[in-house]
Scaffold this motif. Structure first.
Motif, PDB file in Angstrom:
ATOM      1  N   ILE A  90       2.906   2.268   2.403  1.00 39.55           N
ATOM      2  CA  ILE A  90       2.895   2.881   3.736  1.00 39.55           C
ATOM      3  C   ILE A  90       4.173   2.498   4.469  1.00 39.55           C
ATOM      4  O   ILE A  90       4.479   1.310   4.631  1.00 39.55           O
ATOM      5  CB  ILE A  90       1.660   2.416   4.538  1.00 39.55           C
TER       6      ILE A  90
ATOM      7  N   ALA B 238       0.821  -1.212   0.000  1.00 36.48           N
ATOM      8  CA  ALA B 238       0.000   0.000   0.000  1.00 36.48           C
ATOM      9  C   ALA B 238       0.857   1.265   0.000  1.00 36.48           C
ATOM     10  O   ALA B 238       0.330   2.377   0.028  1.00 36.48           O
ATOM     11  CB  ALA B 238      -0.934  -0.006   1.211  1.00 36.48           C
TER      12      ALA B 238
ATOM     13  N   ASP C 188      -5.679   5.291   8.853  1.00 39.84           N
ATOM     14  CA  ASP C 188      -6.878   4.621   8.336  1.00 39.84           C
ATOM     15  C   ASP C 188      -6.555   3.782   7.096  1.00 39.84           C
ATOM     16  O   ASP C 188      -7.048   2.665   6.952  1.00 39.84           O
ATOM     17  CB  ASP C 188      -7.974   5.639   8.004  1.00 39.84           C
ATOM     18  N   ARG C 189      -5.709   4.318   6.227  1.00 43.95           N
ATOM     19  CA  ARG C 189      -5.322   3.578   5.026  1.00 43.95           C
ATOM     20  C   ARG C 189      -4.534   2.316   5.392  1.00 43.95           C
ATOM     21  O   ARG C 189      -4.696   1.264   4.771  1.00 43.95           O
ATOM     22  CB  ARG C 189      -4.502   4.482   4.104  1.00 43.95           C
ATOM     23  N   ALA C 190      -3.709   2.400   6.434  1.00 41.96           N
ATOM     24  CA  ALA C 190      -2.954   1.230   6.896  1.00 41.96           C
ATOM     25  C   ALA C 190      -3.912   0.160   7.430  1.00 41.96           C
ATOM     26  O   ALA C 190      -3.757  -1.025   7.137  1.00 41.96           O
ATOM     27  CB  ALA C 190      -1.958   1.641   7.977  1.00 41.96           C
TER      28      ALA C 190
ATOM     29  N   HIS D 170      -1.773   8.322   7.514  1.00 39.54           N
ATOM     30  CA  HIS D 170      -1.908   7.017   6.848  1.00 39.54           C
ATOM     31  C   HIS D 170      -2.542   5.950   7.746  1.00 39.54           C
ATOM     32  O   HIS D 170      -2.656   4.794   7.326  1.00 39.54           O
ATOM     33  CB  HIS D 170      -0.545   6.528   6.361  1.00 39.54           C
TER      34      HIS D 170
ATOM     35  N   LEU E 113      -7.019  -0.248   6.533  1.00 38.87           N
ATOM     36  CA  LEU E 113      -7.701  -0.815   5.364  1.00 38.87           C
ATOM     37  C   LEU E 113      -6.808  -1.803   4.607  1.00 38.87           C
ATOM     38  O   LEU E 113      -7.290  -2.822   4.103  1.00 38.87           O
ATOM     39  CB  LEU E 113      -8.183   0.297   4.434  1.00 38.87           C
ATOM     40  N   ALA E 114      -5.523  -1.499   4.534  1.00 41.46           N
ATOM     41  CA  ALA E 114      -4.585  -2.412   3.859  1.00 41.46           C
ATOM     42  C   ALA E 114      -4.537  -3.758   4.581  1.00 41.46           C
ATOM     43  O   ALA E 114      -4.525  -4.812   3.941  1.00 41.46           O
ATOM     44  CB  ALA E 114      -3.188  -1.787   3.801  1.00 41.46           C
TER      45      ALA E 114
ATOM     46  N   SER F 217      -7.750  -5.669   3.970  1.00 38.33           N
ATOM     47  CA  SER F 217      -7.822  -6.222   2.616  1.00 38.33           C
ATOM     48  C   SER F 217      -7.148  -7.586   2.497  1.00 38.33           C
ATOM     49  O   SER F 217      -7.412  -8.323   1.549  1.00 38.33           O
ATOM     50  CB  SER F 217      -7.226  -5.244   1.600  1.00 38.33           C
TER      51      SER F 217
END
Length: 176
Positions: A77, A75, A113-115, A111, A117-118, A121
């Motif tokens: 990150i 991602a 929230d994105r982490a 990052h 989500l990664a 996933s």
């Protein structure tokens, strides 16, 4: 050696243990073996069993750690491994010498929230009850918690220069 002397009867001492030294038995065994201390015949199988248990546990731990770090890397990150997992992977001779109940990883605040989500996933389950503005916990299918932190210290920056602390971190390859 000192522990052997202080405990009197090491095996009896371990059986009475209520403070958690048992999780440190693999390191105790490595230290006793590495220094040539004589390990009694009744204590050695106990210590070897602890080593075998921790090695098996470490394999499961590292599967989850590898999946988490791979997902974060994919991602884009940057992740900084913290606390026990960092000690086991970087400082000690073998990761199984450091017993850990979870993995703590620092990611930059934007990052977080994105982490999370990664990790979701690739199958990590969010543990919403523990989410805060600076922390996310996700659980691997084997039960290992992965804790994402936007702060290096739980109590917040406390005036400490977190950016320069992170700049002083060491880049290493972990879990291939």
């Amino acid at each position: 050696r000192r522990w052997l002397l202080l405990s009197g009867d090491p095996l009896a001492s371990l059986r009475r243990d209520r403070v958690g030294i048992k999780r440190h038995l693999p390191r105790l065994y490595a230290n006793l073996s590495g220094t040539g201390c004589g390990i009694s015949r009744d204590l050695e199988p106990y210590l070897r069993a602890a080593v075998a248990r921790e090695q098996m546990r470490s394999r499961r731990f590292r599967v989850a750690l590898t999946q988490a770090l791979t997902a974060l890397s994919a991602a884009g990150i940057d992740a900084t491994l913290l606390k026990g997992a960092a000690m086991g992977e970087v400082v000690l001779d073998a990761p199984w010498l450091r017993h850990s109940h979870d993995v703590d990883i620092h990611v930059e605040s934007p990052h977080l929230d994105r982490a999370a989500l990664a990790l979701e996933s690739v199958g990590f389950r969010p543990h919403a009850a523990t989410a805060t503005a600076t922390h996310r916990r996700l659980d691997h299918e084997n039960g290992l918690p992965i804790c994402l932190h936007a702060n290096l210290l739980e109590a917040g920056p406390l005036g400490l220069p977190e950016a320069s602390m992170l700049a002083d971190s060491v880049g290493v390859r972990v879990c291939d």
